[in-house]
Write a protein that holds these residues in place. Structure first.
Motif, PDB file in Angstrom:
ATOM      1  N   LEU A 105       0.854  -1.197  -0.131  1.00 21.18           N
ATOM      2  CA  LEU A 105       0.028   0.034   0.018  1.00 21.18           C
ATOM      3  C   LEU A 105       0.943   1.145   0.095  1.00 21.18           C
ATOM      4  CD1 LEU A 105      -2.879   1.212   0.288  1.00 21.18           C
ATOM      5  CD2 LEU A 105      -2.651   0.957   2.598  1.00 21.18           C
ATOM      6  N   ALA A 106       1.957   1.386   0.769  1.00 21.01           N
ATOM      7  CA  ALA A 106       3.126   2.291   0.674  1.00 21.01           C
ATOM      8  C   ALA A 106       3.639   2.569  -0.561  1.00 21.01           C
ATOM      9  CB  ALA A 106       4.041   2.243   1.796  1.00 21.01           C
ATOM     10  N   ASN A 107       3.773   1.426  -1.285  1.00 14.57           N
ATOM     11  CA  ASN A 107       4.334   1.501  -2.558  1.00 14.57           C
ATOM     12  C   ASN A 107       3.364   2.278  -3.463  1.00 14.57           C
ATOM     13  OD1 ASN A 107       6.547  -0.144  -1.731  1.00 14.57           O
ATOM     14  ND2 ASN A 107       5.952  -2.055  -2.367  1.00 14.57           N
ATOM     15  N   ALA A 108       2.164   1.865  -3.441  1.00 15.07           N
ATOM     16  CA  ALA A 108       1.222   2.101  -4.509  1.00 15.07           C
ATOM     17  C   ALA A 108       0.735   3.660  -4.122  1.00 15.07           C
ATOM     18  CB  ALA A 108      -0.024   1.357  -4.236  1.00 15.07           C
ATOM     19  N   CYS A 109       1.060   4.063  -2.938  1.00 12.35           N
ATOM     20  CA  CYS A 109       0.727   5.556  -2.532  1.00 12.35           C
ATOM     21  C   CYS A 109       1.970   6.463  -2.931  1.00 12.35           C
ATOM     22  CB  CYS A 109       0.593   5.522  -0.839  1.00 12.35           C
ATOM     23  SG  CYS A 109      -1.100   5.109  -0.287  1.00 12.35           S
ATOM     24  N   GLY A 110       3.158   5.810  -2.825  1.00 11.61           N
ATOM     25  CA  GLY A 110       4.183   6.759  -3.380  1.00 11.61           C
ATOM     26  C   GLY A 110       4.126   6.682  -4.931  1.00 11.61           C
ATOM     27  N   ALA A 111       3.791   5.751  -5.483  1.00 18.77           N
ATOM     28  CA  ALA A 111       3.768   5.616  -7.132  1.00 18.77           C
ATOM     29  C   ALA A 111       2.649   6.534  -7.492  1.00 18.77           C
ATOM     30  CB  ALA A 111       3.367   4.299  -7.454  1.00 18.77           C
TER      31      ALA A 111
END
Length: 133
Positions: A105-111
């Protein structure tokens, strides 16, 4: 200019290699010895994928593709999928790491923050730069 087109996505590839190493190595930066604040690793995940999207987006612009919102969005989706793959590999490989859906989820938010930068910030910065030349 030909040099930039031939080596267009080298920065993006370097970021992908760095993310892959940091995701799959057992303890790449001795994080177990560093005690920051609760959730610091999620911030790091978000920053890595924000960087991946922004570097890829800038590489597209730099070689003259004049990317659209659609191409930025597709690159964001690819980046999120890469983040998911990294988490799945962490869960599948026995290397002292485990899959964490909050990391994904953190990866996706950053992306998606990277998408916003590419879609709305790049045109304003690049447009100003081009108007001065």
């Amino acid at each position: 200019m030909r040099y930039f087109k031939e080596w267009a996505f080298v920065p993006t590839v370097f970021v992908l290699i760095a993310i892959t190493y940091l995701s799959l190595a057992e303890d790449p930066v001795h994080v177990r010895e560093i005690h920051l604040f609760e959730g610091a690793d999620k911030l790091v995940h978000g920053c890595m994928y924000l960087g991946l999207v922004v570097v890829g987006g800038y590489d597209m612009y730099r070689i003259g593709l004049r990317p659209s919102g659609t191409s930025y969005f597709l690159w964001t989706v690819v980046s999120v999928a890469w983040g998911g793959l990294m988490e799945l590999l962490q869960g599948a490989l026995t290397m002292g790491r485990s899959a964490d859906w909050y990391d994904f989820l953190a990866n996706a938010c950053g992306a998606f923050v990277g998408f916003w930068v590419c879609r709305w910030v790049f045109p304003r910065i690049i447009g100003r730069h081009e108007s001065h030349h």
